[in-house]
Structure formats: structure tokens, C-alpha cells
Design an enzyme around this catalytic site. Structure first.
Site, PDB file in Angstrom:
ATOM      1  CG  HIS A  84      81.170  90.499  46.347  1.00  0.00           C
ATOM      2  ND1 HIS A  84      80.185  89.556  46.140  1.00  0.00           N
ATOM      3  CD2 HIS A  84      81.453  90.997  45.116  1.00  0.00           C
ATOM      4  CE1 HIS A  84      79.893  89.485  44.852  1.00  0.00           C
ATOM      5  NE2 HIS A  84      80.663  90.346  44.209  1.00  0.00           N
ATOM      6  CG  ASP A  87      78.762  87.045  48.335  1.00  0.00           C
ATOM      7  OD1 ASP A  87      79.346  88.126  48.380  1.00  0.00           O
ATOM      8  OD2 ASP A  87      78.154  86.620  47.319  1.00  0.00           O
TER       9      ASP A  87
END
Ligand SMILES: O=c1ccn([C@@H]2O[C@H](COP(=O)(O)OP(=O)(O)O[C@H]3O[C@H](CO)[C@@H](O)[C@H](O)[C@H]3O)[C@@H](O)[C@H]2O)c(=O)[nH]1
Length: 467
Positions: A22, A124
Site C-alpha cells: 500500500h 489510503d
């Protein structure tokens, strides 16, 4: 570390999710944004471990990373002296409990250090609480979804799916197809969905996080961007575009912003250049950064490679090597059949003409890199979005196969290698993936759809006013 950018001007606070693949892709995007918007200051917030790894492995680390990107560490949520028990998702749960407060502190420190108020929050997409933080900061919130459009769509439809399937017995519900519920997913069954949507523990921290995300992103995000390209999934992509204020496809990102070539230290590429390897003959085997298959499956992969004599390159972390059959790595290297390495330059490997199939866990970055390399896949998904990706690969895009029974067996993998590398159906898969590869290349050319969307992203984050 270069001195921070100070004084007036835009300041983007970037909140990364410090697990799986990520933070790395988010930092790659931020580096590119920073290079194109030198007057904007970027504060990249993640845990110390995640920042150390992302900044060390930054593609531009050896070249000249943009001076207007600065790392800030936030607490990982693990109390001092606390020993992780190894329970599934424990570290994620501890981090998520501490994250809202930790990020608020981190942002205050970044503002103090740079002398600039935060003008945009890029996070995110998991971080639903960013909606509230953006309001406090009076700044727009831009979310980055690191997996594919199909998984994002599945999460956005969570409420509708739970409503439609709530009263259906589990066994029946698992086989149910999503055609009438989720646009563009007529070939997907409930059992292909990420756990936590309608199956598994619906009240876990992770599942709650994704559910919260599905309500906050459409309502509060000024934009959502994704590492994908419009031509891959037009129906799903259009549907997502209709649900978000702005939906930007900026992928495949490694084509849009190619990283510098990997250092020469890797022996994989010279081996692939070898004179005895026919085009599209090598199996590349890798399961990403999180998954290690169970020992009996590692053994089954090795046995099928030995039985078929298919040349191979296998990225297998050192701790899992012990599960290979005795002498396997040495034998195959000695006979020139293949190599087992702890890490491979995957993008370059998949772009090499000798590679004919990718044996993969179907993590989103791997899927996109395989498409960009024009390589069909053999799928062994493990968790999260991976089953959904595997189903799309076989039944929607026609660019690969799933293992029978969903796990590796010697016979199962021997059969799949034969189908993809030797049979007519494998030829068709290669043609299909070739078409998607072309679309990906079109999208990332100047004036292509992903290039245009990236320009919009640059504008969005480098303005100091709310849209
Ligand atoms: O030897 C290797 C092995 C992997 N990689 C890279 O590591 C990344 C792996 O990413 P991905 O395929 O997405 O797998 P995970 O690391 O498992 O990613 C997590 O995050 C993804 C994005 O959210 C999800 O799709 C996955 O399910 C989740 O496990 C890719 O860019 C690969 O190129 C290498 O460069 N060399």
C-alpha cells in the site's frame, strides 16, 4: 534528507496504510506528483517501519528523489513492551485503533515543521476518518484505492449485497451470482468476494473499516484515484465514476511513470536473456509481499516444475525455502532449468519476452504488471481481493486459469502449465492479454486517459482552495 520546503504554498498531507503493498505505490505516486508540482510540499505519514522500507525501496532512491517530499513517522499502535501474539490482523487492528489520533499529531508536526497549513489530504482509501479530518483542516480529501476497480465496487455495494442475500442460506448464497446486484459482475459469485462483504466476520475491525469507507468515500471525498485504466473494466469503471465526485484512473502507474531500471545486482534478467530459453516459455512464480503458501503447496509447485521441466524463475522468500524438496533449488539451477531467488525485479521480469506464464496470488499490482507485460496467469488467490481478481482473470478477461480446487497440487499445476504454455486456449489467453496490454499502453501515452487523469490529480492536489 533534503531541507523541507517552507513558506507559503500548498501542503499535501499523505496518510499511508503501512501494511501489504500500500505505502510503496502511494509514495511512487506522490514522488511523481511532487516532481510535477515543485512548489507543493508533501508530508508522507506512516509508521517508522513502513517509512523506512518505502523510502529505502523508493524507485528514485538512487537517482534524485524530489526534495519536496518529507517522511513523518506516526505511532504503530503497539504499546511498549507488548508482544504480538501472531493472531491474524493483530498488528493492523492495533494500528487502526491508534491511527486517527496518531495522524492528527503527525499532521500538526508536519505543519509546524514546514510552516504551511495542510491544503489537501491524500490518504489510503481505507481511512474513512479522513472525511472528518479534512473538514477540520478545511481541505479536500482525496482517496487512493490500491487494489482493482472490481474490489472497490464490491465494497461500495456491501449494503445492497447484505440486504439482497441476508436471508439466503450460506451455502446457497455463496454460489449466488452478482449479476443483478453489482453492475459489471455477472460472472462473479458471492464466494469470490473479499471476506467481510457478506461472508466471514462482518464485525471485525477490518470489515468495519471497509464498510465505513464505502459510505464515506462517495459522500465526502473530493476525488478517488486508482491504479487501473479505463479500458480494463469499462462497465465497472463507469459505474464507479457515477458514484464518486471525481474518479481518476492513473494506471498502470509503472507505465505512466516508469521506475529507473533495477540495479544490476539481480541475476534474474541475465538468466532470462540466456540463449536456450524460447520466447514465452518460462514460468514466473511469485506471491507478492504478504503471502507465503503452506509448506505442502510449496512442495507441490516444486514437484510440478520438476515433472514438466518448464523453465522457471521463482521469487520465494528465504524463510520459505526450507519447504522446498531436498536439493530442488540446487538441482534446477545446476541443470539450467530455473532459479529460486528471494526477490525478483518483477516488472522487468514480466516484461521479458522469455516469460510465458505468471503463477500468482492475484494481488492487484501483480495482475496489472502481468497485463502490462502481456503475460497470462495461473491463479492461486489467498485472501481479500485476490479471489475476485482470479475470477475476472479467467471468466471475464480470459487471460488465465484458476487451479482446480483453488489450491496447488502437483497434478493441478502440471495441467495448468500445459493449458497455458502448450494448448490453443493458452494462445487465446495470450492474444486477450495482448489486447489489454495495448489498451494499457494507449492509456498511459501522452493524452491517453490515464495521463489525462494524472494531470487532473496534479491540479487537484496542488491548489490551495477547496474545489
Ligand atoms: O519478487 C518480487 C515479488 C513482488 N514484487 C512486487 O511486489 C508487489 C506485490 O504487490 P501485489 O501483487 O499487489 O501483492 P501484495 O503485496 O500481496 O499486495 C497487497 O495489496 C494489494 C493492493 O491493495 C492487494 O491487491 C493484495 O491482495 C494484498 O495482498 C508488486 O508490485 C511486485 O512487482 C517484486 O517486485 N518482486
Amino acid at each position: 534528507m533534503p531541507p523541507p520546503t517552507t513558506g507559503a504554498g500548498p501542503h499535501v498531507a499523505v496518510l499511508a496504510f503501512p501494511f501489504g503493498t500500500h505505502a510503496g505505490p502511494l509514495l511512487a505516486v506522490v514522488d511523481r506528483l511532487a516532481a510535477l508540482s515543485p512548489a507543493t510540499h508533501f508530508s508522507f505519514l506512516s509508521t517508522p517501519q513502513s517509512n523506512a522500507s518505502a523510502f529505502k525501496n523508493r524507485p528514485s532512491a538512487d537517482a534524485s528523489p524530489p526534495a519536496n517530499v518529507r517522511a513523518h513517522d506516526v505511532w504503530d499502535g503497539i504499546p511498549e513492551g507488548y508482544e504480538l501474539t501472531g493472531r491474524h490482523q493483530e498488528a493492523i487492528e492495533l494500528f487502526m485503533s491508534a491511527a486517527p489520533a496518531g495522524f492528527r499529531q503527525g499532521i500538526a508536526a508536519a505543519e509546524a515543521e514546514s510552516g504551511r497549513k495542510v491544503s489537501c489530504l491524500v490518504t489510503d482509501a481505507f481511512y474513512w476518518f479522513a472525511a472528518e479530518m479534512a473538514e477540520e483542516l478545511r481541505a479536500p480529501w482525496v482517496g487512493f484505492w490500491t487494489a482493482g476497480p472490481n474490489a472497490l465496487s464490491a465494497h461500495l455495494y456491501t449494503d445492497r449485497l447484505r440486504e439482497a442475500l441476508g436471508n439466503v442460506p450460506v451455502a446457497e448464497a455463496e454460489e449466488a451470482q452478482l449479476g443483478s446486484i453489482v453492475l459489471g459482475m455477472s460472472k462473479i459469485r458471492v464466494k469470490d468476494l473479499p471476506e467481510g462483504v457478506v461472508t466471514g466476520n462482518l464485525t471485525s475491525i477490518f470489515s468495519t473499516m471497509l464498510h465505513n469507507m464505502s459510505t464515506h468515500l462517495p459522500k465526502s471525498a473530493a476525488a478517488v484515484f486508482i491504479n487501473s485504466f479505463r479500458g480494463l473494466d469499462p462497465t465497472i469503471t463507469d459505474d464507479l465514476a457515477s458514484r464518486f465526485t471525481t474518479f481518476l484512473n492513473i494506471g498502470p502507474f509503472h507505465l505512466l511513470s516508469p521506475p529507473p531500471p533495477p540495479p544490476n545486482s539481480s541475476s534474474c534478467l541475465p538468466w532470462l536473456d540466456g540463449p536456450n530459453l524460447a520466447p514465452a516459455s518460462v514460468a514466473y512464480v511469485s506471491f507478492g509481499s504478504v503471502v507465503t503458501p503452506p509448506p505442502h503447496e510449496i512442495r507441490a509447485v516444486a514437484e510440478s516444475l520438476e515433472a514438466t521441466r518448464v523453465p522457471f524463475l521463482w521469487s520465494l522468500r528465504d524463510h520459505a525455502r526450507a519447504h522446498l524438496p531436498q536439493g530442488f533449488a540446487e538441482r534446477s539451477q545446476g541443470q539450467g532449468q530455473g532459479m529460486v531467488v528471494p526477490w525478483a525485479p518483477q516488472v522487468e521480469v514480466l516484461g521479458h519476452g522469455a516469460v510465458g506464464v505468471f503463477v500468482t496470488h492475484c494481488g492487484w499490482n501483480s495482475v496489472l504488471e502481468s497485463i502490462a507485460g502481456g503475460v497470462p496467469m495461473i491463479c492461486r488467490p489467498f485472501f481479500g481481493d485476490q479471489r475476485l481478481n482470479g475470477r475476472m482473470i479467467e471468466d471475464v478477461w480470459g487471460i488465465g486459469v484458476n487451479l482446480e480446487g483453488g489450491v496447488f497440487s502437483k497434478e493441478g499445476l502440471v495441467g495448468c502449465l500445459d493449458r497455458v504454455l502448450k494448448r490453443e486456449e493458452g494462445k487465446r489467453m495470450r492474444e486477450n492479454v495482448g489486447v489489454l496490454k495495448e489498451k494499457a499502453e494507449e492509456a498511459t501515452k501522452p493524452k491517453g486517459s490515464s495521463s489525462d487523469d494524472f494531470c487532473r490529480l496534479v491540479e487537484l492536489v496542488s491548489t490551495t482552495t477547496m474545489p
